[in-house]
Design an enzyme around this catalytic site. Structure first.
Site, mmCIF file in Angstrom:
data_model
loop_
_atom_site.group_PDB
_atom_site.id
_atom_site.type_symbol
_atom_site.label_atom_id
_atom_site.label_comp_id
_atom_site.label_asym_id
_atom_site.label_seq_id
_atom_site.Cartn_x
_atom_site.Cartn_y
_atom_site.Cartn_z
ATOM 1 N N SER A 155 0.845 -1.186 0.000
ATOM 2 C CA SER A 155 0.000 0.000 0.000
ATOM 3 C C SER A 155 0.894 1.256 0.000
ATOM 4 O O SER A 155 1.857 1.311 -0.778
ATOM 5 C CB SER A 155 -0.929 -0.081 1.217
ATOM 6 O OG SER A 155 -1.989 0.808 1.107
ATOM 7 N N ASP A 407 -8.206 -5.749 -5.814
ATOM 8 C CA ASP A 407 -7.882 -4.608 -4.950
ATOM 9 C C ASP A 407 -8.215 -3.297 -5.653
ATOM 10 O O ASP A 407 -7.667 -3.013 -6.715
ATOM 11 C CB ASP A 407 -6.382 -4.661 -4.638
ATOM 12 C CG ASP A 407 -5.926 -3.488 -3.784
ATOM 13 O OD1 ASP A 407 -6.793 -2.815 -3.179
ATOM 14 O OD2 ASP A 407 -4.706 -3.236 -3.732
ATOM 15 N N HIS A 432 -5.923 -6.525 -1.486
ATOM 16 C CA HIS A 432 -4.854 -5.574 -1.151
ATOM 17 C C HIS A 432 -3.621 -6.296 -0.594
ATOM 18 O O HIS A 432 -3.687 -6.906 0.469
ATOM 19 C CB HIS A 432 -5.420 -4.567 -0.160
ATOM 20 C CG HIS A 432 -4.721 -3.235 -0.129
ATOM 21 N ND1 HIS A 432 -4.288 -2.582 -1.259
ATOM 22 C CD2 HIS A 432 -4.409 -2.418 0.910
ATOM 23 C CE1 HIS A 432 -3.729 -1.426 -0.915
ATOM 24 N NE2 HIS A 432 -3.792 -1.302 0.402
#
Lengths: 469, 469
Positions: A155, A407, A432
Site C-alpha cells: 500500500s 484490490d 490488497h
C-alpha cells in the site's frame, strides 16, 4: 477507520490475522533528525524499529529485509507481512520493520505531534525515507561487508519501498512494492477508476448485489425522509446513536461506502480480523444477503443491514452499530488524512452509473478548503508527481510492482513492465497486498506464483549486487 | 575569496572573462517555498533566474538548457558558461540560468538570510534542486509538448547537475557535469589528492617553481621571526597592513596557499579576469619568476613576491597588497563556508613532502568545532554520501562527467565510465570546467573534442527522450 472512496485512506494497517502475534522481534529505537533537509534546527526524536536477527548471517554480509513502514503502528505491519518472515530464512536475512514517523510510537513531538503544522509539518514521505536511510546506515555501521538491503512494503508502504529504490538506489538493492498506487495522482488515473473496481468486486459476487447497493442510496434517502423513517431505520439497524438529521443519514451512507471499500481491500480467501473479524471471501458472504435488487426500499434496507453485519458484527457480539467507531481517534487515520491533505493528493470520484456509489465529483478547490479547515495546510496537488515522477519512471530499476486485481488500489498501480528490471506482477485473485501476507492453504495459485516471482527477483538483485570499488 | 586547500571553497563563480557581458537575458523571478520538505511553514521567497529564448522553439517542444546555479551570483555563471550559449542555437534551445538559493539576489529571508541557523538552515543542495524542479515545471506549464531539459553545471554546479539527473530523472533528460567533485567526500578520496594536483601543475611549469614554493614556507617563517624581518617583508611586499604577529604571518601564508590553488583552477590558455586580471597560462608566467629554489630565504621571499604579483597585480594598478581582500564579505564565500560546515564536508590535507604546501592534517573534530563557532551548526560528515550515494552511482544514467586534469578538483571527479550512459570525459590540458567556457582560439584540442562529445551526448539523450504514455 475511514477507508473510503472519497476520504482517501490506504488501509493496509487495518488488517490483522486472526492468529495474531506469530512473529517475534526486538524493539529498538534510533534518534533521527525531525528535519533531514535543513539545518535550521537540530531536534531529534526516537524512531521505533523492530528487528529479528534469528537467521541473519551478518558478517557474511547477508541481506537486510527492510519493511518501509506506512501509516500505522509498525507492529501491525510486522504481524501482517508474513512473506518477509517466511522468506528471510532462505536468504539468511535480517528482518527489520521500521515505523513511519508520526505513527505508532514514533512521534517526533510526543503528544504535541499532531497539534499544529509547525509540529506536524514534518510528516512527509521524503522525511520518512531519510529516516529509513539512517536506520539502515546504523544497521550496517559495524559491518566489514555491507549487507544489501531489500525493501518491502504494501500500500503506501509499497509506494515508499519503490520510492526508496528510486531515490536511494545506493541504499536499497531492490524493492518489492505490493499494491502500491503510485499512479493514483492527479492527471495520471481517472478519479472514478477506484470506485469501479470496488463495484466490479461486488458485481462478480453477484450482479444483484452490486445493483442492490447502487439502489440502496435512494432507498435509504426515501426511508429516512421522515422522522418516523429515521427512527425505524435506527431501530432496525440497532444504531448506537439514532439518526436525527440529514447529516446523520449522510454519515451513515459514508460509513457504508467505507465498509464496501474496506471489504474490497480485505476480500481475502480466508478469514481475517479487521477491527472485528470477517469471514473468508467476505464480499461473497455479504452478497449472499443481497440476492434481489428489486425489493421495496424498506426490504432492501433491511437486507442491507444483514449484509453489512458480516463486517461489523460477524461474531454477533456487537450490541449496537456505532458508525463513528474509530473515526478520528486513530493515529493512522489522522496522519494519513494529513498526508492526503499535503502531498498524497489522490483524486477520487464516483458517478453512480458505472459504479455502485452515490455521485461524488472530485472538486480540488473544495478539497483544499476542507484540508485548510482541518489542518491549516493546503494540499499541493502536483507535488508527488514533481518529486517522484508520476508515470515517468523509465529509469527505475530493481522494483517489482505487484497488484491484485480485486484490490481497488490496483487502479493506481503499475500494471505493466516498465523495463527489464522494473516489472509488474498481476495477481488476478488477489485483494490488497495479499502477496505480502503469510502463506495460507486457501491462497490462490496466482499469489503463490507471485511470491515465487518475488523470491526470484530478490535472488537476482542479490546476485548482481556489487559494492563500489 | 577563500579558494584554498584547507578552507574548501569551490571557486567557479570567481572566473570572469575579460570581455564580460557578451550574453544577454531577461531576469525573472519565481516564488518558491523556503522549505520544500515540510509543511511546517508556508513561507516563500523569490528565486532569480535568467532566460534567453532567442532560439527556442517552445511549441515544438525543443529543449531547455538549464544551468543549475552554484555558490555565487547567477549572472557570473551566465557570463562564464559560453558553451551553453554557443550550443543552444543548434538545438533551438531555451537558455536558463537558475540562481542557487542564498546567493546573489535569491535570499530567502532578505538581509536576515545569513543571520542565524533558523534562517540560514535552508541552504542545502536538496532544497536547491527542489527549487530548480519548480522553475522547470513553471517553464513547461503551458506547453502542449513538454520540452526535455538538459542540465549543465560546473564545479558545485556540476555536482548539482548530476544530482539533479540522479534524483529527478523525470525532470532532467541528461546532465553535463563539468569538474564536479562528487567523490571529494570522506572515505572516497584521500584528503591529500587535491594538494598533489595543485603541486603537479606547478611542477610541470618547472620543478624549480614547485620546489621554491615548498621551501618558501620555512623561508617566510625564518625571515619573519624578528620584528625587523616582519617589517622588511611588509615593505618589500607592499602589504597594506604590515605584519605584526605570528597570526598575521599565518594569514599571509594562508593567502599564498589560496593564490596557488586559485591559479591552478584558472590555469586557462588565455587571459581571464579573476578579481584582478591574470594572463594566459598564469602558472607558467608566475613560475618564470621562480627559476631557482636554492636561493637564500630573503631572495626567495623577494622572488615569490614578483611571482604572486601576476595574480594580484598583473596590471600594475594595485597600490598595496591586501591579503584580506574579499575575505568574508562575499556572499558566495560565506554561503559555501556554511555548506562546507553542514553537508558539503570535503576533507583536505597536505604533507609538505608529496605536495608543495605546509603540513596540514585533516582533523574532523577540530573542523566541526570551528564550524560550530562560526555558524552554530555541526557538519554531518556522512550526509552527502548518504543522500547522493558516494561512489555507488551505478544506476545513474545520462550524465557526462568531464574533468580537466590540470584542475585540482579532478581529485574528486568521476574519471571513469560508470556505465554506457554515465560516462567520463578527460581533458588533459583543461583547468576548472574549461569546457563550459566559450570557445577560444587558444583552446587545446582536448577541450574542443570534449565539447563535441557533450553535443553528441545531448543529441543522443534528446533522440531517446520519451514522454510517458
Amino acid at each position: 477507520m475511514m477507508c473510503g472512496t472519497v476520504v482517501v485512506v490506504l488501509c493496509a494497517f487495518a488488517v490483522m490475522p486472526i492468529l495474531a502475534l506469530n512473529f517475534t522481534y526486538e524493539t529498538k529505537y534510533l534518534d533521527v533528525p525531525v528535519d533531514h533537509f535543513s539545518f535550521a534546527s537540530n531536534v531529534t526524536f526516537r524512531l521505533r524499529y523492530l528487528v529479528n536477527a534469528t537467521h541473519w548471517r551478518k558478517h557474511e554480509g547477508r541481506p537486510i529485509f527492510f519493511y518501509t513502514g506506512n501509516e500505522g503502528d509498525i507492529e501491525m505491519f510486522a504481524q501482517n507481512t508474513g512473506f518477509m518472515w517466511e522468506t528471510a530464512p532462505e536468504f539468511r536475512a535480517l528482518i527489520v520493520f521500521a515505523e513511519h514517523r508520526y505513527y505508532g510510537q514514533s512521534l517526533p513531538f510526543g503528544n504535541n505531534s499532531y497539534s499544529e503544522p509547525k509540529y506536524l509539518g514534518y510528516l512527509t514521505s521524503e522525511q520518512a525515507l531519510a529516516d529509513y536511510a539512517l536506520v539502515i546506515a546504523h544497521l550496517q555501521k559495524d559491518q566489514d561487508r555491507r549487507s544489501p538491503v531489500i525493501a518491502f512494503g504494501g500500500s503506501y508502504g509499497g509506494m515508499l519501498a519503490a520510492y526508496f529504490r528510486m531515490k536511494y538506489p545506493h541504499v536499497v538493492a531492490g524493492a518489492i512494492a505490493a499494491s502500491a498506487p503510485i499512479f493514483q495522482f492527479s492527471e495520471l488515473t481517472p478519479c472514478e477508476a477506484f470506485s469501479r473496481i470496488v463495484t466490479a468486486d461486488y458485481n462478480s459476487a453477484s450482479a444483484e448485489c452490486a445493483a442492490s447497493i447502487r439502489k440502496s442510496w435512494a432507498a435509504i434517502n426515501n426511508v429516512t425522509k421522515t422522522d418516523a423513517g429515521k427512527s425505524w431505520l435506527s431501530t432496525m439497524w440497532k444504531l448506537c446513536k439514532p439518526l436525527k438529521t440529514l447529516h446523520d443519514v449522510k454519515d451513515l451512507k459514508g460509513w457504508l461506502s467505507d465498509v464496501y471499500t474496506n471489504l474490497a481491500m480485505i476480500n481475502y480467501p480466508y478469514a481475517t480480523n479487521f477491527l472485528a473479524p470477517v469471514p473468508a471471501n467476505p464480499i461473497s458472504v455479504m452478497c449472499s444477503h443481497l440476492p434481489n435488487s428489486s425489493l421495496t426500499d424498506k426490504l432492501l434496507v433491511k437486507s442491507l443491514f444483514k449484509a453489512v453485519s458480516i463486517y461489523f458484527n460477524y461474531t454477533g457480539s456487537s450490541k449496537c452499530l456505532n458508525i463513528e467507531t474509530e473515526a478520528s481517534s486513530n493515529l493512522g487515520d489522522l496522519g494519513w488524512d494529513f498526508q492526503a491533505c499535503t502531498e498524497m493528493v489522490m483524486p477520487m470520484c464516483s458517478d453512480g452509473h458505472n459504479d455502485m456509489f452515490e455521485v461524488q465529483i472530485w472538486d480540488f478547490a473544495k478539497y483544499s478548503e476542507t484540508c485548510y479547515k482541518k489542518w491549516k495546510v493546503r494540499p499541493d496537488e502536483k507535488r508527488a508527481v514533481r518529486f517522484y515522477g508520476g508515470k515517468d519512471i523509465s529509469t527505475a530499476t530493481n522494483i517489482v510492482f505487484s497488484n491484485g486485481l480485486l484490490d481497488p488500489w490496483s487502479s493506481g498501480g503499475v500494471l505493466y513492465n516498465v523495463s527489464n528490471s522494473t516489472v509488474a506482477v498481476i495477481i488476478p485473485e488477489g485483494a490488497h497486498h495479499l502477496d505480502l501476507r503469510e502463506s495460507n492453504p486457501a491462497d490462490p495459485v496466482s499469489v503463490r506464483t507471485a511470491r515465487k516471482f518475488h523470491r526470484k527477483f530478490i535472488r537476482l538483485w542479490l546476485r548482481n549486487y556489487r559494492l563500489p570499488a
